[in-house]
Design an enzyme around this catalytic site. Structure first.
Site, short mmCIF file in Angstrom:
data_model
loop_
_atom_site.label_atom_id
_atom_site.label_comp_id
_atom_site.label_asym_id
_atom_site.label_seq_id
_atom_site.Cartn_x
_atom_site.Cartn_y
_atom_site.Cartn_z
N ARG A 170 -8.18 -0.44 16.80
CA ARG A 170 -8.54 -0.15 15.43
C ARG A 170 -9.53 -1.24 15.04
O ARG A 170 -10.55 -1.38 15.69
CB ARG A 170 -7.31 -0.07 14.52
CG ARG A 170 -7.58 0.75 13.25
CD ARG A 170 -6.38 0.86 12.33
NE ARG A 170 -6.07 -0.38 11.66
CZ ARG A 170 -5.14 -0.51 10.71
NH1 ARG A 170 -4.43 0.54 10.35
NH2 ARG A 170 -4.91 -1.68 10.15
N LYS B 71 0.81 -1.22 0.00
CA LYS B 71 0.00 0.00 0.00
C LYS B 71 0.84 1.27 0.00
O LYS B 71 0.43 2.29 -0.56
CB LYS B 71 -0.98 0.01 1.18
CG LYS B 71 -0.36 0.03 2.55
CD LYS B 71 -1.44 -0.01 3.62
CE LYS B 71 -0.83 -0.07 5.01
NZ LYS B 71 -1.89 -0.11 6.06
#
Length: 405
Positions: free
Chosen positions: A131, A36
């Site tokens: 998260r 990414k």
């Protein structure tokens, strides 16, 4: 050559990936290389595959679709929870996805059935970083739910740490994940093929522990791409830190006062104004690079130069002793944030460059002789016809090219 640009040394990427694959394999841990930060740059992806990674991961299904369109057959993992609006694309382009939400799982099941495909699922568990992840007490029920859905296969469970709140992936966290894997297997009567122990922040634990438990996969991005540990950004032994460079062109050089004058308000991005300095002058340059291209705080300039500030399309630097002219280039070493933004910006050209340094010297039995990566060639390059001289900066990971005087 076009500027600004992001340069990659593919041999450095291969070296780092191969080193980690080889270090983790004896511990029964495979590497999924996360792309990414380079937006699934196809040449980087190919280098990672050549280095022997077990798969590639990315947080954007568009990036995985791009990789798939190049003919890559390596397993692809979506490392962010799928969006409901993209479940068809997830099933088409990703072999595996990380999941937490039952409504998304139902949609993936419907898409997989409609497309006549089998999609693998890793259930993410919350272990304290706050998260993504289901509560540990719910992981068995979610795993059973996955098993009940047509078109889906329960590959395993995983966790993510050290991203949202910097929670360290230590032995206690990994032991908890291993225990949950065994609970899921006992409850479901199903052997898990994947127990994913986190990202590059888990690497230090994985290489030091005497007991990896059930952990058999790590999702590594920053460690491979930049050769550093995300927990403290220190160099990782045996890895190279010179895989990426950001190059920008000088568009103004001037001697200016160190203090602004006039009534002062907020800066362009609302940041606190720089502290007042003693009244003096300095030689400064403006580079055609800004926040639209890169994270300025993540750039390391050549030794003796410093970043003074940035707006959307201007980067201002104190030149120190460097002698620069309009049209010259300055090369910076990026951190993860700067790399991510430079890779994403359509205004930054992406360039493959030749390897500048050999891999780190290996000591007995392949052990690295130093924890310091090979130096990145960070440079000041003159565009004039004047002769140039190249000299390594003592004690610095940077090298410069300057006009002789």
């Amino acid at each position: 050559m076009s500027t600004p640009r992001l340069e990659v040394d593919l041999e450095a990427v291969r070296h780092n990936a191969r080193h980690l694959v080889d270090a983790l394999a004896p511990r029964g841990i495979r590497v999924v290389a996360v792309t990414k930060a380079v937006v699934a740059w196809d040449r980087v992806a190919t280098a990672l595959i050549e280095a022997g990674v077990a798969g590639l991961g990315d947080s954007r299904i568009e990036s995985l679709g791009s990789l798939r369109s190049t003919g890559i057959t390596t397993p692809l993992t979506l490392v962010r929870s799928p969006m409901l609006s993209q479940v068809d694309a997830v099933v088409r382009s990703a072999d595996v996805s990380l999941n937490t939400e039952s409504v998304v799982l139902e949609a993936l099941s419907a898409a997989a059935s409609r497309l006549n495909q089998l999609h693998s699922v890793v259930v993410m568990v919350e272990l304290g970083d706050l998260r993504e992840g289901v509560d540990a007490v719910d992981v068995v029920s979610v795993a059973r739910f996955v098993r009940s859905l047509p078109g889906l296969s329960l590959a395993g469970i995983g966790t993510n740490l050290a991203c949202q709140n910097g929670v360290v992936p230590d032995q206690a966290k990994m032991d908890e994940l291993s225990g949950l894997a065994e609970e899921v297997e006992a409850a479901c009567g199903h052997k898990l093929s994947t127990v994913s122990g986190g990202n590059s922040a888990s690497l230090g634990w994985a290489l030091a522990t005497d007991d990896v438990g059930r952990i058999d996969e790590l999702r590594l991005g920053e460690a491979i791409l930049l050769g550093v540990d995300p927990l403290d950004r220190r160099p990782i032994a045996g890895l190279r830190g010179d895989a990426f460079r950001v190059v920008a062109e000088v568009i103004e050089v001037a001697t200016k006062p160190t203090r602004p004058w006039g009534q002062l308000a907020q800066t362009a991005f609302g940041e606190p104004r720089p502290a007042h300095q003693a009244a003096a002058t300095r030689r400064q340059a403006i580079l055609a690079l800004g926040r639209q291209d890169v994270d300025p705080a993540g750039l390391t300039p050549p030794a003796g130069m410093s970043v003074l500030g940035a707006s959307s399309d201007h980067l201002v630097v104190d030149l120190g002793d460097h002698d620069l002219a309009v049209g010259d280039e300055v090369t910076f070493a990026p951190d993860y944030s700067a790399l991510l933004r430079a890779s994403t910006s359509r205004f930054v050209a992406k360039v493959d460059r030749a390897s500048t340094f050999p891999a780190p010297h290996q000591g007995p039995e392949g052990s690295p002789s130093s924890a310091t990566p090979q130096p990145a060639t960070t440079a000041v390059t003159r565009r004039s016809m004047a002769p140039t001289v190249r000299a390594a900066e003592a004690g610095s990971p940077l090298t410069r090219t300057e006009k002789t005087t």
